[in-house]
Write an enzyme that holds these catalytic residues in place. Structure first.
Site, PDB file in Angstrom:
ATOM      1  N   LEU E  75       0.987  -1.073  -0.188  1.00 51.31           N
ATOM      2  CA  LEU E  75       0.134  -0.026   0.008  1.00 51.31           C
ATOM      3  C   LEU E  75       0.802   1.298  -0.173  1.00 51.31           C
ATOM      4  O   LEU E  75       0.519   2.355   0.025  1.00 51.31           O
ATOM      5  CB  LEU E  75      -1.016  -0.256   1.243  1.00 51.31           C
ATOM      6  N   CYS E  76       2.218   1.203  -0.154  1.00 53.73           N
ATOM      7  CA  CYS E  76       3.138   2.471  -0.280  1.00 53.73           C
ATOM      8  C   CYS E  76       2.881   3.136  -1.401  1.00 53.73           C
ATOM      9  O   CYS E  76       2.624   2.379  -2.563  1.00 53.73           O
ATOM     10  CB  CYS E  76       4.504   1.828  -0.139  1.00 53.73           C
ATOM     11  N   HIS E  77       2.863   4.297  -1.377  1.00 54.42           N
ATOM     12  CA  HIS E  77       2.780   5.108  -2.793  1.00 54.42           C
ATOM     13  C   HIS E  77       4.240   5.239  -3.305  1.00 54.42           C
ATOM     14  O   HIS E  77       5.299   5.086  -2.693  1.00 54.42           O
ATOM     15  CB  HIS E  77       2.625   6.559  -2.367  1.00 54.42           C
ATOM     16  N   MET E 113       8.766   4.278   5.607  1.00 48.99           N
ATOM     17  CA  MET E 113       8.814   2.796   4.955  1.00 48.99           C
ATOM     18  C   MET E 113      10.108   2.671   4.390  1.00 48.99           C
ATOM     19  O   MET E 113      10.604   1.546   4.043  1.00 48.99           O
ATOM     20  CB  MET E 113       7.662   2.429   4.164  1.00 48.99           C
ATOM     21  N   GLU E 114      10.457   3.793   3.393  1.00 43.81           N
ATOM     22  CA  GLU E 114      11.773   3.424   2.636  1.00 43.81           C
ATOM     23  C   GLU E 114      12.944   3.370   3.476  1.00 43.81           C
ATOM     24  O   GLU E 114      13.761   2.668   3.252  1.00 43.81           O
ATOM     25  CB  GLU E 114      12.033   4.788   1.764  1.00 43.81           C
ATOM     26  N   ASP E 128      23.051 -12.731   4.156  1.00 44.59           N
ATOM     27  CA  ASP E 128      23.459 -13.653   3.109  1.00 44.59           C
ATOM     28  C   ASP E 128      24.925 -13.799   2.793  1.00 44.59           C
ATOM     29  O   ASP E 128      25.468 -14.943   2.463  1.00 44.59           O
ATOM     30  CB  ASP E 128      22.764 -13.022   1.769  1.00 44.59           C
TER      31      ASP E 128
END
Lengths: 159, 159, 159, 159, 159, 159
Positions: E75-77, E113-114, E128
């Site tokens: 739902l992020c723009h 969020m970024e 990793d």
């Protein structure tokens, strides 16, 4: 009747476990039609030299979309398509352009979604390229025509 | 009659120059219907607790697809959607599920393709989740319902 | 002499802060040449009807790649291209095909990388489509031809 | 002479059917050179501690691009690379940096495009990181050096 | 107390309408720690020349992930980051490596969020690269440290 | 002690050559916890009908992220997951939601990174959906729980 395979017993979505499925040759054929004004169809078909890129762009978009299927359809498995074809044929009687796709792989899951995604995105691209002259174009009859391979074997749409 | 905007004079595809367009509020509403066997529709609707993830997965897939539009449709501009909604409503009389989307942005190009891509991918996701029980499902009437903003202003589908 | 803008004082990569840059009209033009056997060039050009999709596929691939630039080049900013053009012209004297691209936006960063990525991927696509007949094709002279806008203003390649 | 494999009899692009090809070990090696001002090369090489991220960023970008090849090159098959290496070596006599890549897989299609894409994107990344000091950098000699495996077997560039 | 903004009245997910929000300067800072065996930390830090690419690869992965946020978080723009920084610092007392990120934009939605995605993916990349020697590494304390801009203004984590 | 497999002798990152590895059944299970205010947890759990899309969105985001792992983690191999499951369970005693993932494939490399990426992105999505009410949420204990298959065989986290 079978259950929805993409839901567990709690009704939660998951990517179906295909680990035990056999690697078989699988293929699928899908189709769609884009209906438009007769004048729009004429513009696409007239002067094939000048308008050539319209259909080529749709073919390329459809082929690339088949490869993006696992990015688009949340529960689809990543797979290694061995062949993708997308064709566009005018149907003047329907005032539209018929799009068909054919996908193939040797793997553990079918390629129905890849074939359906290919025709859908080719159709959307056709809309995009013609929308300046005809916003009322309609994409219809997006459906699986035939599939082969896998546990459920050969299947063909009725009618 | 207007020309195909996505082709230059040689008929070659290019991404239309929108540099001189105004930044305005733009929105678009699209729709599609997924037709299925009555028993399939019943399975989706029965036990909303158990089957809840079917419709939620379609909504999420549709919203995410709207954002992927420039990756899918070759000549679409990247843009900054300010709102995306995808809704699914059963239409028992049509033995199907109606999908509608609504996209909005403040920018130089319209969001018609984003709205159409959202309903298409939501519909493909619905097919994917139910294909184990009903391979004959058909996606139809994928079309723009309404758009606003930009040079061509408000537009509404006929009928 | 200016420093490498993509490294901080410790020599670590970061995405340059363009927050204080002005939003201006920016454009860039890039070029590349794909050299091949004369017979390969002849095959591409002969029968434009039959071979038409070769050049169309390269154009589409180049345009789509310009949009994918921030996905490919680690420190590139996401941006909103307002125009992308990719052209391919045979240069029989060079036994090759010249590719040029033109990108434009109104924003805070230049579009040099988008233009260079477009010609590079169009050239790679041309290699892909012809590699069955000519594996020795060479992509050369991938370079910026001209740019405008932004703090450094207009720039043009020498020679 | 062989035909263009990516076109059907109507000259339309399609993804070649590799379903009947054998799964064999395949590898490819590609190269490119990025030419620049001697002072730019000196800046990259001086103080390897401080400038270390320049070359590391190019290596990472090249490796990631090899994996994105089917997203970039329209008719490439998705495949499962088993190894990717990207190396950058200064060539002071050429006033440039030589980039080489090596890709490997066990599969039905070759990895030439993956190797070529890796060097191209590593070169573009090098341009990006140095463009503030040297916009006139040129990427040249992007070519396949060697390939092995598959029906056409071993192939090596001349000269 | 405020409601969940990402759900409509029926509890269905949608992308929040930010059309009416102001374009303001927004920034966010996030952090995470990757805990490991002391010998693993020593291996990363020893011989900075030989092991240099470990930390560089994490930085690049984090920066690229910030740009992919709208592809990952449903739902992020989509937005236009003006700056992304990712830093890794050893914390020998915690037997771990602290990762911090800083994101900035001028736009209608925040970049929390970024920033969180950048540290998460940088941490996963560190796992990793070291998993062959230490599968028991743990990523913890992934959290927002500070944000500014937008309707809710400045916010800082407690403690 | 083993060396870092992702670095060559010069300390440069590369994608490990797995060409000689056996194709075996491999699986991995990972976990994470998202800690929040008790009132936030209550809001998510209350009215499961109304808030149902919160957890469904996280599941979908986690599953899709597992497929995107090679796009996110620079040195990960592309692979063909045969199964992905993501589950979210409230842990009221911890005032949090526990996320677990399970990934499986038959291939040449392990799926640890896919499982860890799935829980990380599901956790980030949970943060995104609840951040309007609780910016102080913390993602912790992102770790591998168990893996099987491959040269190193079965492994289980301590404690």
């Amino acid at each position: 009747m079978s259950e929805f395979t993409h839901l567990n017993e709690q009704g939660e979505a998951h990517m179906v476990d295909v680990g035990d499925k056999d690697i078989t040759e699988r293929s699928a054929r899908a189709t769609a039609i884009v209906k438009m004004q007769p004048t729009t169809l004429k513009m696409i078909l007239d002067g094939s030299h000048k308008k050539g890129d319209v259909l080529a762009t749709c073919r390329i978009a459809g082929i690339m979309a088949a490869k993006k299927c696992p990015d688009l359809i949340p529960l689809c498995h990543t797979l290694l398509l061995t062949s993708v074809k997308v064709e566009l044929h005018p149907e003047p009687d329907n005032s539209g352009i018929r799009i068909t796709s054919f996908c193939k792989l040797s793997g553990k899951t079918g390629v129905e979604m890849e074939a359906l995604t290919a025709v859908s995105v080719a159709a959307l691209t056709l809309y995009d390229m013609c929308k300046a002259v005809d916003k009322g174009m309609v994409i219809s009859d997006v459906k699986l025509v035939e599939k082969s391979g896998g546990r459920s074997g050969h299947w063909q749409a009725e009618g």
